[in-house]
Motif scaffolding. Structure first.
Motif, PDB file in Angstrom:
ATOM      1  N   ARG A 200      45.482  39.439  60.161  1.00  0.00           N
ATOM      2  CA  ARG A 200      44.366  40.187  59.568  1.00  0.00           C
ATOM      3  C   ARG A 200      43.448  39.264  58.770  1.00  0.00           C
ATOM      4  O   ARG A 200      42.229  39.443  58.752  1.00  0.00           O
ATOM      5  CB  ARG A 200      44.912  41.312  58.681  1.00  0.00           C
ATOM      6  CG  ARG A 200      45.538  42.461  59.473  1.00  0.00           C
ATOM      7  CD  ARG A 200      45.787  43.666  58.595  1.00  0.00           C
ATOM      8  NE  ARG A 200      46.822  43.418  57.598  1.00  0.00           N
ATOM      9  CZ  ARG A 200      48.114  43.653  57.800  1.00  0.00           C
ATOM     10  NH1 ARG A 200      48.540  44.108  58.972  1.00  0.00           N
ATOM     11  NH2 ARG A 200      48.993  43.421  56.840  1.00  0.00           N
ATOM     12  N   GLU A 201      44.035  38.266  58.105  1.00  0.00           N
ATOM     13  CA  GLU A 201      43.228  37.325  57.327  1.00  0.00           C
ATOM     14  C   GLU A 201      42.378  36.424  58.226  1.00  0.00           C
ATOM     15  O   GLU A 201      41.289  35.992  57.841  1.00  0.00           O
ATOM     16  CB  GLU A 201      44.145  36.470  56.451  1.00  0.00           C
ATOM     17  CG  GLU A 201      44.884  37.253  55.366  1.00  0.00           C
ATOM     18  CD  GLU A 201      45.907  36.396  54.652  1.00  0.00           C
ATOM     19  OE1 GLU A 201      46.010  35.193  54.978  1.00  0.00           O
ATOM     20  OE2 GLU A 201      46.622  36.930  53.779  1.00  0.00           O
ATOM     21  N   MET A 202      42.883  36.131  59.431  1.00  0.00           N
ATOM     22  CA  MET A 202      42.179  35.237  60.345  1.00  0.00           C
ATOM     23  C   MET A 202      41.129  35.949  61.189  1.00  0.00           C
ATOM     24  O   MET A 202      40.259  35.293  61.780  1.00  0.00           O
ATOM     25  CB  MET A 202      43.179  34.564  61.291  1.00  0.00           C
ATOM     26  CG  MET A 202      44.048  33.512  60.656  1.00  0.00           C
ATOM     27  SD  MET A 202      45.096  32.743  61.926  1.00  0.00           S
ATOM     28  CE  MET A 202      45.791  31.376  60.980  1.00  0.00           C
ATOM     29  N   ALA A 203      41.212  37.260  61.270  1.00  0.00           N
ATOM     30  CA  ALA A 203      40.382  38.029  62.203  1.00  0.00           C
ATOM     31  C   ALA A 203      38.905  37.690  62.078  1.00  0.00           C
ATOM     32  O   ALA A 203      38.331  37.720  60.974  1.00  0.00           O
ATOM     33  CB  ALA A 203      40.598  39.521  61.970  1.00  0.00           C
ATOM     34  N   GLY A 204      38.295  37.321  63.208  1.00  0.00           N
ATOM     35  CA  GLY A 204      36.850  37.100  63.262  1.00  0.00           C
ATOM     36  C   GLY A 204      36.359  35.827  62.616  1.00  0.00           C
ATOM     37  O   GLY A 204      35.141  35.648  62.479  1.00  0.00           O
ATOM     38  N   ARG A 205      37.247  34.918  62.230  1.00  0.00           N
ATOM     39  CA  ARG A 205      36.822  33.688  61.549  1.00  0.00           C
ATOM     40  C   ARG A 205      36.961  32.504  62.504  1.00  0.00           C
ATOM     41  O   ARG A 205      38.074  32.106  62.877  1.00  0.00           O
ATOM     42  CB  ARG A 205      37.659  33.480  60.282  1.00  0.00           C
ATOM     43  CG  ARG A 205      37.513  34.636  59.291  1.00  0.00           C
ATOM     44  CD  ARG A 205      38.378  34.460  58.069  1.00  0.00           C
ATOM     45  NE  ARG A 205      38.011  33.286  57.282  1.00  0.00           N
ATOM     46  CZ  ARG A 205      38.600  32.960  56.130  1.00  0.00           C
ATOM     47  NH1 ARG A 205      39.564  33.749  55.631  1.00  0.00           N
ATOM     48  NH2 ARG A 205      38.227  31.886  55.474  1.00  0.00           N
ATOM     49  N   ASP A 206      35.840  31.941  62.890  1.00  0.00           N
ATOM     50  CA  ASP A 206      35.844  30.886  63.903  1.00  0.00           C
ATOM     51  C   ASP A 206      36.595  29.636  63.449  1.00  0.00           C
ATOM     52  O   ASP A 206      37.157  28.914  64.280  1.00  0.00           O
ATOM     53  CB  ASP A 206      34.405  30.511  64.268  1.00  0.00           C
ATOM     54  CG  ASP A 206      34.345  29.538  65.425  1.00  0.00           C
ATOM     55  OD1 ASP A 206      34.717  29.940  66.548  1.00  0.00           O
ATOM     56  OD2 ASP A 206      33.957  28.363  65.209  1.00  0.00           O
ATOM     57  N   GLU A 207      36.625  29.382  62.142  1.00  0.00           N
ATOM     58  CA  GLU A 207      37.325  28.179  61.670  1.00  0.00           C
ATOM     59  C   GLU A 207      38.831  28.268  61.900  1.00  0.00           C
ATOM     60  O   GLU A 207      39.544  27.265  61.828  1.00  0.00           O
ATOM     61  CB  GLU A 207      37.040  27.927  60.185  1.00  0.00           C
ATOM     62  CG  GLU A 207      37.599  28.969  59.227  1.00  0.00           C
ATOM     63  CD  GLU A 207      36.638  30.085  58.913  1.00  0.00           C
ATOM     64  OE1 GLU A 207      36.719  30.658  57.810  1.00  0.00           O
ATOM     65  OE2 GLU A 207      35.792  30.389  59.786  1.00  0.00           O
ATOM     66  N   PHE A 208      39.324  29.483  62.168  1.00  0.00           N
ATOM     67  CA  PHE A 208      40.749  29.672  62.426  1.00  0.00           C
ATOM     68  C   PHE A 208      41.047  29.871  63.908  1.00  0.00           C
ATOM     69  O   PHE A 208      42.114  30.371  64.263  1.00  0.00           O
ATOM     70  CB  PHE A 208      41.277  30.885  61.643  1.00  0.00           C
ATOM     71  CG  PHE A 208      41.332  30.679  60.164  1.00  0.00           C
ATOM     72  CD1 PHE A 208      41.838  29.503  59.632  1.00  0.00           C
ATOM     73  CD2 PHE A 208      40.860  31.651  59.297  1.00  0.00           C
ATOM     74  CE1 PHE A 208      41.892  29.297  58.265  1.00  0.00           C
ATOM     75  CE2 PHE A 208      40.913  31.457  57.919  1.00  0.00           C
ATOM     76  CZ  PHE A 208      41.426  30.280  57.405  1.00  0.00           C
ATOM     77  N   PHE A 209      40.103  29.483  64.779  1.00  0.00           N
ATOM     78  CA  PHE A 209      40.294  29.729  66.208  1.00  0.00           C
ATOM     79  C   PHE A 209      41.592  29.109  66.726  1.00  0.00           C
ATOM     80  O   PHE A 209      42.411  29.789  67.350  1.00  0.00           O
ATOM     81  CB  PHE A 209      39.105  29.177  67.005  1.00  0.00           C
ATOM     82  CG  PHE A 209      39.269  29.303  68.496  1.00  0.00           C
ATOM     83  CD1 PHE A 209      39.078  30.531  69.125  1.00  0.00           C
ATOM     84  CD2 PHE A 209      39.627  28.201  69.265  1.00  0.00           C
ATOM     85  CE1 PHE A 209      39.236  30.650  70.499  1.00  0.00           C
ATOM     86  CE2 PHE A 209      39.793  28.321  70.640  1.00  0.00           C
ATOM     87  CZ  PHE A 209      39.598  29.539  71.260  1.00  0.00           C
ATOM     88  N   PHE A 210      41.802  27.814  66.470  1.00  0.00           N
ATOM     89  CA  PHE A 210      42.998  27.153  66.994  1.00  0.00           C
ATOM     90  C   PHE A 210      44.270  27.567  66.247  1.00  0.00           C
ATOM     91  O   PHE A 210      45.301  27.814  66.885  1.00  0.00           O
ATOM     92  CB  PHE A 210      42.804  25.632  67.005  1.00  0.00           C
ATOM     93  CG  PHE A 210      41.806  25.192  68.035  1.00  0.00           C
ATOM     94  CD1 PHE A 210      42.122  25.201  69.380  1.00  0.00           C
ATOM     95  CD2 PHE A 210      40.536  24.792  67.658  1.00  0.00           C
ATOM     96  CE1 PHE A 210      41.196  24.824  70.352  1.00  0.00           C
ATOM     97  CE2 PHE A 210      39.597  24.408  68.606  1.00  0.00           C
ATOM     98  CZ  PHE A 210      39.928  24.421  69.957  1.00  0.00           C
TER      99      PHE A 210
END
Length: 226
Positions: free
Chosen positions: A146-156
């Motif tokens: 949920r924290e990573m959702a939609g954040r491009d910096e967390f793609f990998f």
């Protein structure tokens, strides 16, 4: 900055993990350990002594720099920063085709393999604990998702998280299958139930083959996620 062949440094995976974490910015050894717990520690968990040992090794090799930082209300600390040489070493490792094979080590699976010599209730308790741990880990991963959702910096990192989510869901499904199979079989203490017991007397001395008694096949639970 590319490293020449004669400058290449052979390092363990933990050292490259440290270099990778320092790409997020300078940090102290303590800060690095806290970041390990929240990131790569889920699938690559070095001991505290290993992390500090690698920091010394990397600084000596010129792959990171270090500087002391004075603090008013706490002990002084050392701040570590990735150098250009360290960046090049990390990139060379990331682009390399070599990768260490994954190793599966599970005391639970060893105990279950020899379950024909165990108290069935003790085995059930072990599998139920495994199920609880998998459910707790899955809940933790979902919070991170949920924290990573939609954040491009967390793609990998999210791609790695997906592996964790799938693994824990599979572990939960496997635990359910094992508990259902044991309940249906009604195992009794002291009754051999492993592959050796099913061999003819003439072949009883041979080693059991894993294929002779595989895990329960999927049933109504197959594909269901918690």
């Amino acid at each position: 900055m590319a490293l020449r062949a004669e400058e290449a440094v052979q390092l363990p995976t933990t050292a490259y993990a440290v270099l990778g974490l320092l790409t997020f910015g300078p940090m102290s050894g303590y800060d690095l350990l806290k970041l390990v717990e929240k990131s790569v520690g889920f699938f690559w968990a070095p001991a505290k002594s290993q992390v500090y040992g690698e920091l010394k090794r990397l600084a000596h090799a010129g792959l990171i720099s270090e500087r002391p930082v004075r603090q008013e209300d706490r002990p002084d600390k050392r701040l570590y920063r990735l150098t250009a040489r360290g960046e090049a070493a990390l990139r060379a490792w990331l682009d390399s085709p070599e990768v260490e094979p994954d190793v599966v080590r599970s005391a639970l699976l060893v105990k279950l393999f020899f379950g024909h010599r165990a108290d069935p209730e003790a085995l059930v308790a072990l599998v139920e604990r495994c199920r609880s741990e998998a459910a707790a880990r899955l809940a933790s991963y979902r919070r991170i998702e949920r924290e990573m959702a939609g954040r491009d910096e967390f793609f990998f990192p999210y791609l790695v998280l997906r592996a964790g989510l799938i693994h824990e869901r599979a572990r939960l499904r496997w635990c359910r299958e094992v508990l259902d199979a044991m309940a249906a079989r009604g195992s009794r203490p002291g009754e051999p139930s492993g592959p050796v017991s099913r061999q003819p007397a003439a072949t009883a001395g041979r080693r059991p083959a894993l294929g002779a008694a595989g895990p329960p096949t999927g049933g109504a639970d197959e594909g269901r996620t918690p």
